[in-house]
Write a protein that holds these residues in place. Structure first.
Motif, mmCIF file in Angstrom:
data_model
loop_
_atom_site.group_PDB
_atom_site.id
_atom_site.type_symbol
_atom_site.label_atom_id
_atom_site.label_comp_id
_atom_site.label_asym_id
_atom_site.label_seq_id
_atom_site.Cartn_x
_atom_site.Cartn_y
_atom_site.Cartn_z
ATOM 1 N N VAL A 3 51.813 -10.534 -13.435
ATOM 2 C CA VAL A 3 51.827 -11.400 -14.610
ATOM 3 C C VAL A 3 52.560 -10.664 -15.726
ATOM 4 O O VAL A 3 52.321 -9.478 -15.961
ATOM 5 C CB VAL A 3 50.406 -11.770 -15.069
ATOM 6 C CG1 VAL A 3 50.431 -12.428 -16.450
ATOM 7 C CG2 VAL A 3 49.728 -12.686 -14.063
ATOM 8 N N ILE A 4 53.463 -11.371 -16.398
ATOM 9 C CA ILE A 4 54.139 -10.830 -17.580
ATOM 10 C C ILE A 4 53.781 -11.727 -18.755
ATOM 11 O O ILE A 4 53.845 -12.957 -18.656
ATOM 12 C CB ILE A 4 55.671 -10.821 -17.403
ATOM 13 C CG1 ILE A 4 56.087 -10.036 -16.155
ATOM 14 C CG2 ILE A 4 56.354 -10.239 -18.639
ATOM 15 C CD1 ILE A 4 57.569 -10.186 -15.814
ATOM 16 N N GLU A 5 53.391 -11.124 -19.884
ATOM 17 C CA GLU A 5 53.091 -11.920 -21.079
ATOM 18 C C GLU A 5 53.463 -11.149 -22.324
ATOM 19 O O GLU A 5 53.461 -9.921 -22.326
ATOM 20 C CB GLU A 5 51.609 -12.331 -21.097
ATOM 21 C CG GLU A 5 50.616 -11.196 -21.165
ATOM 22 C CD GLU A 5 50.240 -10.790 -22.587
ATOM 23 O OE1 GLU A 5 50.674 -11.464 -23.537
ATOM 24 O OE2 GLU A 5 49.536 -9.783 -22.725
ATOM 25 N N ASN A 6 53.787 -11.882 -23.391
ATOM 26 C CA ASN A 6 54.101 -11.216 -24.670
ATOM 27 C C ASN A 6 53.434 -11.923 -25.847
ATOM 28 O O ASN A 6 54.012 -12.069 -26.919
ATOM 29 C CB ASN A 6 55.611 -11.108 -24.879
ATOM 30 C CG ASN A 6 56.308 -12.459 -24.981
ATOM 31 O OD1 ASN A 6 55.735 -13.495 -24.667
ATOM 32 N ND2 ASN A 6 57.564 -12.436 -25.414
ATOM 33 N N TYR A 7 52.189 -12.355 -25.628
ATOM 34 C CA TYR A 7 51.395 -12.951 -26.706
ATOM 35 C C TYR A 7 50.867 -11.860 -27.633
ATOM 36 O O TYR A 7 50.857 -10.674 -27.277
ATOM 37 C CB TYR A 7 50.235 -13.754 -26.128
ATOM 38 C CG TYR A 7 50.656 -15.091 -25.549
ATOM 39 C CD1 TYR A 7 50.467 -16.271 -26.268
ATOM 40 C CD2 TYR A 7 51.252 -15.177 -24.291
ATOM 41 C CE1 TYR A 7 50.863 -17.506 -25.748
ATOM 42 C CE2 TYR A 7 51.648 -16.394 -23.767
ATOM 43 C CZ TYR A 7 51.452 -17.552 -24.490
ATOM 44 O OH TYR A 7 51.851 -18.762 -23.980
ATOM 45 N N LYS A 8 50.430 -12.256 -28.811
ATOM 46 C CA LYS A 8 49.827 -11.305 -29.739
ATOM 47 C C LYS A 8 48.594 -10.667 -29.092
ATOM 48 O O LYS A 8 47.943 -11.279 -28.249
ATOM 49 C CB LYS A 8 49.429 -12.003 -31.038
ATOM 50 C CG LYS A 8 50.611 -12.497 -31.860
ATOM 51 C CD LYS A 8 50.128 -13.228 -33.115
ATOM 52 C CE LYS A 8 51.292 -13.789 -33.903
ATOM 53 N NZ LYS A 8 50.819 -14.555 -35.087
ATOM 54 N N PHE A 44 54.005 -3.615 -31.160
ATOM 55 C CA PHE A 44 53.486 -2.291 -31.499
ATOM 56 C C PHE A 44 52.458 -1.759 -30.509
ATOM 57 O O PHE A 44 51.854 -0.712 -30.745
ATOM 58 C CB PHE A 44 52.887 -2.327 -32.910
ATOM 59 C CG PHE A 44 53.888 -2.755 -33.948
ATOM 60 C CD1 PHE A 44 54.876 -1.892 -34.377
ATOM 61 C CD2 PHE A 44 53.872 -4.044 -34.461
ATOM 62 C CE1 PHE A 44 55.821 -2.290 -35.312
ATOM 63 C CE2 PHE A 44 54.809 -4.456 -35.397
ATOM 64 C CZ PHE A 44 55.789 -3.577 -35.826
ATOM 65 N N GLY A 45 52.251 -2.451 -29.397
ATOM 66 C CA GLY A 45 51.303 -1.964 -28.410
ATOM 67 C C GLY A 45 49.903 -2.495 -28.649
ATOM 68 O O GLY A 45 49.627 -3.174 -29.637
ATOM 69 N N GLN A 46 49.001 -2.156 -27.734
ATOM 70 C CA GLN A 46 47.623 -2.654 -27.771
ATOM 71 C C GLN A 46 46.699 -1.822 -28.642
ATOM 72 O O GLN A 46 45.560 -2.205 -28.889
ATOM 73 C CB GLN A 46 47.066 -2.695 -26.344
ATOM 74 C CG GLN A 46 47.869 -3.556 -25.383
ATOM 75 C CD GLN A 46 47.829 -5.029 -25.715
ATOM 76 O OE1 GLN A 46 46.760 -5.586 -25.945
ATOM 77 N NE2 GLN A 46 48.992 -5.675 -25.747
ATOM 78 N N THR A 47 47.163 -0.674 -29.118
ATOM 79 C CA THR A 47 46.323 0.221 -29.921
ATOM 80 C C THR A 47 47.069 0.618 -31.192
ATOM 81 O O THR A 47 48.272 0.389 -31.325
ATOM 82 C CB THR A 47 45.971 1.493 -29.124
ATOM 83 O OG1 THR A 47 47.187 2.177 -28.741
ATOM 84 C CG2 THR A 47 45.183 1.153 -27.869
ATOM 85 N N GLY A 48 46.338 1.241 -32.120
ATOM 86 C CA GLY A 48 46.952 1.710 -33.353
ATOM 87 C C GLY A 48 46.808 0.704 -34.478
ATOM 88 O O GLY A 48 46.491 -0.470 -34.263
ATOM 89 N N PRO A 49 47.053 1.145 -35.713
ATOM 90 C CA PRO A 49 46.823 0.291 -36.881
ATOM 91 C C PRO A 49 47.747 -0.922 -36.970
ATOM 92 O O PRO A 49 47.452 -1.881 -37.684
ATOM 93 C CB PRO A 49 47.064 1.244 -38.065
ATOM 94 C CG PRO A 49 47.911 2.339 -37.518
ATOM 95 C CD PRO A 49 47.489 2.496 -36.093
ATOM 96 N N TYR A 50 48.885 -0.901 -36.247
ATOM 97 C CA TYR A 50 49.818 -2.026 -36.303
ATOM 98 C C TYR A 50 49.679 -2.970 -35.112
ATOM 99 O O TYR A 50 50.459 -3.916 -34.966
ATOM 100 C CB TYR A 50 51.268 -1.520 -36.322
ATOM 101 C CG TYR A 50 51.677 -0.722 -37.531
ATOM 102 C CD1 TYR A 50 50.835 -0.580 -38.628
ATOM 103 C CD2 TYR A 50 52.922 -0.103 -37.579
ATOM 104 C CE1 TYR A 50 51.213 0.162 -39.729
ATOM 105 C CE2 TYR A 50 53.317 0.636 -38.683
ATOM 106 C CZ TYR A 50 52.448 0.766 -39.765
ATOM 107 O OH TYR A 50 52.833 1.500 -40.855
ATOM 108 N N ALA A 51 48.688 -2.733 -34.265
ATOM 109 C CA ALA A 51 48.596 -3.486 -33.010
ATOM 110 C C ALA A 51 48.604 -4.995 -33.204
ATOM 111 O O ALA A 51 49.186 -5.722 -32.402
ATOM 112 C CB ALA A 51 47.339 -3.063 -32.243
ATOM 113 N N HIS A 52 47.994 -5.486 -34.269
ATOM 114 C CA HIS A 52 47.881 -6.932 -34.461
ATOM 115 C C HIS A 52 49.031 -7.527 -35.276
ATOM 116 O O HIS A 52 49.051 -8.720 -35.528
ATOM 117 C CB HIS A 52 46.535 -7.275 -35.114
ATOM 118 C CG HIS A 52 45.385 -7.131 -34.175
ATOM 119 N ND1 HIS A 52 44.760 -5.917 -33.966
ATOM 120 C CD2 HIS A 52 44.792 -8.024 -33.355
ATOM 121 C CE1 HIS A 52 43.800 -6.086 -33.064
ATOM 122 N NE2 HIS A 52 43.799 -7.348 -32.679
#
Length: 406
Positions: free
Chosen positions: A99-104, A133-141
């Protein structure tokens, strides 16, 4: 039909990075099912003009942007916000490898289509998430876009003319490089996960960030900073580490000269009847040429102006000095090497009759890339997939369509 013809990919991604990955896998033989929203589909279908024209010369709803990144796929429309649509996706997951996805971050969890939920029904699933910005870190969302990432990842600080020259300042690339490279990294990561799964029976989650990729692809430029502690700057069409590795204006246009060693530099200046430049202690070695580029550049430019582009390219080809013209895309596709390599390809298309595309550059001797499907029309394969893969009847498919689920 390719090395990956044993794999099925459920591609929930939109726009560029995810679809680019999906097209790579499809070119290599995987059965890639592109899941799109009913009615509107992937945003890039409308990212034009230009749009593909049908056999009557009228514009279709297929933009050139969309056509570039969706070859060899099948399109199915599903409204994943509805329980019935989610159930269709889950049933397709059971028959898929990837599965490939690029949702928030976290967005698919509310639909039960996140990795943990789908892993519960298929424990060897390979699931690739692509975000800014990836699944972790302060910019993740935060939402992440290629242009923003080119700036944040340092690329634009070293791209463009020198700041002290006219037109100087930060410059983005002419193509969405963070998206493209992320799609390429996603392809590699997915194939590594397939090898691991085939050896162990265990699937895995892949977390890809455009920002991570942008910084990683800065390669030697990032390494220059980490080694010296000095932030690199823009050099326009020159190199920070090699001289001459830049553009020069010939008498009738521009050429690129990429003299990567001292021998090539000597052959370059000898071809221009200025052999004394290679004997000058300031220019004899690459480190000295880098240190004295401000003295050397005008001397080389004066030399290059004495001949035409064609003359220089012929001379430097004989001298084995890497060089080339700066082509527009008309010149690109008329180039004899490009023609010989069959980079431009033509495929049949259901509404336009035919479509011109750029062929995959992957050349495999035993499992060659086969371009067997043009970029699909929106929902072109919905009926086929629901019937052949999920066993739905005509009445069930009709009902789903009437409810706006497909």
């Amino acid at each position: 039909m390719g090395a990956l013809n044993h794999l099925r990919v459920l591609d929930l991604s939109r726009v560029l990075a995810g679809p680019w990955c999906g097209q790579n896998l499809a070119d290599l033989g995987a059965d890639v099912i592109k899941v799109e929203r009913p009615i509107t589909g992937d945003d890039t279908r409308q990212w034009g003009p230009p749009f593909l024209r049908n056999s009557e010369g009228k514009e279709t709803t297929e933009s050139a942007f969309y056509l570039a990144i969706n070859r060899n796929k099948r399109s199915i429309t599903v409204d994943i916000s509805k329980p019935e649509g989610q159930e269709i996706i889950k049933k397709l997951v059971l028959q898929s490898d990837i599965v490939i996805e690029n949702y928030k971050v976290g967005q698919l969890k509310k639909y039960g289509l996140d990795y943990e939920s789908l892993k519960g029904i298929k424990n060897d699933l390979i699931y690739c998430s692509i975000t800014g910005f990836g699944q972790t870190g302060p910019y993740a969302h935060r939402p992440g876009y290629d242009y923003i990432v080119q700036g944040m990842g340092g690329f634009m600080s070293v791209t463009g003319e020198k700041e002290d020259l006219p037109g100087g300042g930060p410059q983005k690339a002419g193509v969405a490089i963070a998206d493209i490279f992320t799609g390429m990294y996603a392809t590699s990561a997915i194939l590594a996960a397939v090898v691991h799964r085939d050896r162990t029976g265990v699937g895995q989650y892949i977390d890809l960030s455009l920002l991570d990729v942008q910084i990683a692809t800065m390669c030697n430029v990032a390494s220059n900073y980490l080694t010296s502690g000095v932030p690199p700057k823009s050099w326009g069409n020159a190199s920070a580490n090699i001289v001459p590795y830049q553009t020069f204006k010939a008498s009738d246009g521009w050429i690129i000269v990429a003299a990567g060693n001292d021998s090539q530099f000597r052959h370059f200046v000898e071809s221009g009847h200025e052999p004394q430049l290679a004997d000058d202690p300031r220019f004899a070695t690459n480190p000295e040429r880098v240190r004295h580029r401000t003295e050397l550049d005008p001397l080389l430019q004066k030399m290059v102006l004495k001949k035409t582009k064609k003359e220089w390219i012929e001379l430097l080809d004989i001298a084995n000095v890497p060089c080339g013209p700066i082509n527009n895309f008309k010149e690109v596709f008329e180039n004899e090497q490009v023609i010989a390599r069959n980079i431009k390809m033509e495929m049949p298309h259901p509404t336009a009759g035919k479509v011109n595309l750029v062929r995959s550059p992957m050349r495999l001797s035993e499992t060659p890339v086969v371009e067997h499907r043009p970029p699909p029309l929106l929902g072109e394969h919905t009926h086929e997939i629901l019937q052949s893969k999920l066993g739905l009847t005509e009445s069930q498919i009709k009902s789903l369509k009437e409810q706006g689920i497909i």
